[in-house]
Design a protein around this motif. Sequence first.
Motif, PDB file in Angstrom:
ATOM      1  N   VAL A 184       0.855  -1.191   0.000  1.00 45.79           N
ATOM      2  CA  VAL A 184       0.000   0.000   0.000  1.00 45.79           C
ATOM      3  C   VAL A 184       0.887   1.235   0.000  1.00 45.79           C
ATOM      4  N   ARG A 185       0.530   2.195  -0.834  1.00 48.85           N
ATOM      5  CA  ARG A 185       1.290   3.449  -0.886  1.00 48.85           C
ATOM      6  C   ARG A 185       1.240   4.119   0.483  1.00 48.85           C
ATOM      7  N   GLY A 186       2.402   4.322   1.044  1.00 47.40           N
ATOM      8  CA  GLY A 186       2.516   4.900   2.374  1.00 47.40           C
ATOM      9  C   GLY A 186       3.965   4.863   2.818  1.00 47.40           C
ATOM     10  N   PRO A 187       4.211   5.102   4.106  1.00 46.69           N
ATOM     11  CA  PRO A 187       5.589   5.190   4.612  1.00 46.69           C
ATOM     12  C   PRO A 187       6.427   3.926   4.378  1.00 46.69           C
ATOM     13  N   GLU A 188       5.848   2.756   4.559  1.00 50.76           N
ATOM     14  CA  GLU A 188       6.618   1.513   4.372  1.00 50.76           C
ATOM     15  C   GLU A 188       7.020   1.333   2.917  1.00 50.76           C
ATOM     16  N   LEU A 189       6.102   1.579   2.001  1.00 47.63           N
ATOM     17  CA  LEU A 189       6.434   1.455   0.577  1.00 47.63           C
ATOM     18  C   LEU A 189       7.443   2.532   0.182  1.00 47.63           C
ATOM     19  N   ARG A 190       7.312   3.721   0.705  1.00 45.05           N
ATOM     20  CA  ARG A 190       8.271   4.791   0.410  1.00 45.05           C
ATOM     21  C   ARG A 190       9.677   4.390   0.874  1.00 45.05           C
ATOM     22  N   ARG A 191       9.758   3.697   2.016  1.00 43.92           N
ATOM     23  CA  ARG A 191      11.058   3.211   2.499  1.00 43.92           C
ATOM     24  C   ARG A 191      11.664   2.237   1.491  1.00 43.92           C
ATOM     25  N   LEU A 192      10.841   1.353   0.944  1.00 38.32           N
ATOM     26  CA  LEU A 192      11.322   0.408  -0.077  1.00 38.32           C
ATOM     27  C   LEU A 192      11.715   1.138  -1.358  1.00 38.32           C
ATOM     28  N   PHE A 235      13.568   8.682 -10.283  1.00 37.67           N
ATOM     29  CA  PHE A 235      12.117   8.859 -10.198  1.00 37.67           C
ATOM     30  C   PHE A 235      11.604   9.355  -8.846  1.00 37.67           C
ATOM     31  N   GLY A 236      12.426   9.300  -7.812  1.00 39.42           N
ATOM     32  CA  GLY A 236      11.980   9.653  -6.471  1.00 39.42           C
ATOM     33  C   GLY A 236      11.389  11.042  -6.353  1.00 39.42           C
ATOM     34  N   ALA A 237      11.975  12.013  -7.032  1.00 40.46           N
ATOM     35  CA  ALA A 237      11.482  13.394  -6.946  1.00 40.46           C
ATOM     36  C   ALA A 237      10.063  13.531  -7.503  1.00 40.46           C
ATOM     37  N   PHE A 238       9.646  12.602  -8.334  1.00 35.96           N
ATOM     38  CA  PHE A 238       8.327  12.666  -8.968  1.00 35.96           C
ATOM     39  C   PHE A 238       7.316  11.702  -8.342  1.00 35.96           C
ATOM     40  N   SER A 239       7.708  11.000  -7.292  1.00 34.94           N
ATOM     41  CA  SER A 239       6.868   9.936  -6.740  1.00 34.94           C
ATOM     42  C   SER A 239       5.550  10.422  -6.149  1.00 34.94           C
ATOM     43  N   ASP A 240       5.483  11.661  -5.723  1.00 35.68           N
ATOM     44  CA  ASP A 240       4.221  12.169  -5.173  1.00 35.68           C
ATOM     45  C   ASP A 240       3.259  12.649  -6.254  1.00 35.68           C
ATOM     46  N   SER A 241       3.795  13.083  -7.381  1.00 34.10           N
ATOM     47  CA  SER A 241       2.939  13.714  -8.385  1.00 34.10           C
ATOM     48  C   SER A 241       2.705  12.888  -9.651  1.00 34.10           C
ATOM     49  N   GLU A 242       3.562  11.944  -9.963  1.00 28.84           N
ATOM     50  CA  GLU A 242       3.479  11.221 -11.236  1.00 28.84           C
ATOM     51  C   GLU A 242       3.277   9.722 -11.037  1.00 28.84           C
ATOM     52  N   VAL A 243       2.180   9.212 -11.583  1.00 25.16           N
ATOM     53  CA  VAL A 243       1.900   7.780 -11.456  1.00 25.16           C
ATOM     54  C   VAL A 243       2.968   6.943 -12.158  1.00 25.16           C
ATOM     55  N   MET A 244       3.502   7.425 -13.280  1.00 27.05           N
ATOM     56  CA  MET A 244       4.547   6.671 -13.985  1.00 27.05           C
ATOM     57  C   MET A 244       5.790   6.492 -13.113  1.00 27.05           C
ATOM     58  N   ALA A 245       6.130   7.500 -12.325  1.00 27.23           N
ATOM     59  CA  ALA A 245       7.278   7.381 -11.420  1.00 27.23           C
ATOM     60  C   ALA A 245       6.993   6.312 -10.370  1.00 27.23           C
ATOM     61  N   MET A 295       7.293   2.836 -11.926  1.00 28.35           N
ATOM     62  CA  MET A 295       8.695   2.424 -12.098  1.00 28.35           C
ATOM     63  C   MET A 295       9.295   1.978 -10.755  1.00 28.35           C
ATOM     64  N   LEU A 296       9.008   2.728  -9.712  1.00 30.26           N
ATOM     65  CA  LEU A 296       9.505   2.363  -8.382  1.00 30.26           C
ATOM     66  C   LEU A 296       8.876   1.055  -7.910  1.00 30.26           C
ATOM     67  N   ASN A 297       7.596   0.878  -8.175  1.00 31.69           N
ATOM     68  CA  ASN A 297       6.909  -0.350  -7.777  1.00 31.69           C
ATOM     69  C   ASN A 297       7.470  -1.566  -8.514  1.00 31.69           C
ATOM     70  N   VAL A 298       7.789  -1.412  -9.790  1.00 31.91           N
ATOM     71  CA  VAL A 298       8.400  -2.511 -10.538  1.00 31.91           C
ATOM     72  C   VAL A 298       9.733  -2.891  -9.907  1.00 31.91           C
ATOM     73  N   GLU A 299      10.505  -1.896  -9.503  1.00 28.65           N
ATOM     74  CA  GLU A 299      11.793  -2.176  -8.858  1.00 28.65           C
ATOM     75  C   GLU A 299      11.584  -2.939  -7.542  1.00 28.65           C
TER      76      GLU A 299
END
Length: 173
Positions: free
Chosen positions: A109-117, A127-137, A140-144
Amino acid sequence: RGRGFMKSRIFVFLPSLQALVVYVSFLVLCTGCVDGQSAVPRHETPGEGVRTAVVATIRRPHKDMWSDFLCYHLHLGFDHVFVFFDDAEDHETMAATASFPKDQVMSWVRGPELRRLWRQALVWTKFGAFSDSEVMARQMLNVEVATVHFREMYSSTNVLGAPALWLLHIDAD
């Protein structure tokens, strides 16, 4: 005249009678596996040492469509479905997902634990700088995150090293 994509049920252009046959066949295929009532019927995996998974970042899909999505991909023979909830308040979809076997369907679930990962991901710097505003970012992070988890799941199962891992990133719709 063929019908185009019918909302979350039929793919590509099929004449309406064929579309009905495909849809009914799909419903028969999924009977019993939706909402965790029984194990998902499956085709054999591609081969020894090959593991497959689907990764999807979702945001409030239609409940029936989402259960069909999970059932369909598990039946095709994917070993796992990695689900990333983009909306932490989507309790209905989370409940539908939780009804599937935990060894096949894993979720974050998108939240602090996922952000840590995400911050541990190799692509965070890009992509980190765009993680709050862009679903594509976030995708990409979720795939990683899914890739790292997938490798860890099978890292010691093959004497010759990790098995071949195939990860398919797709949208739920």
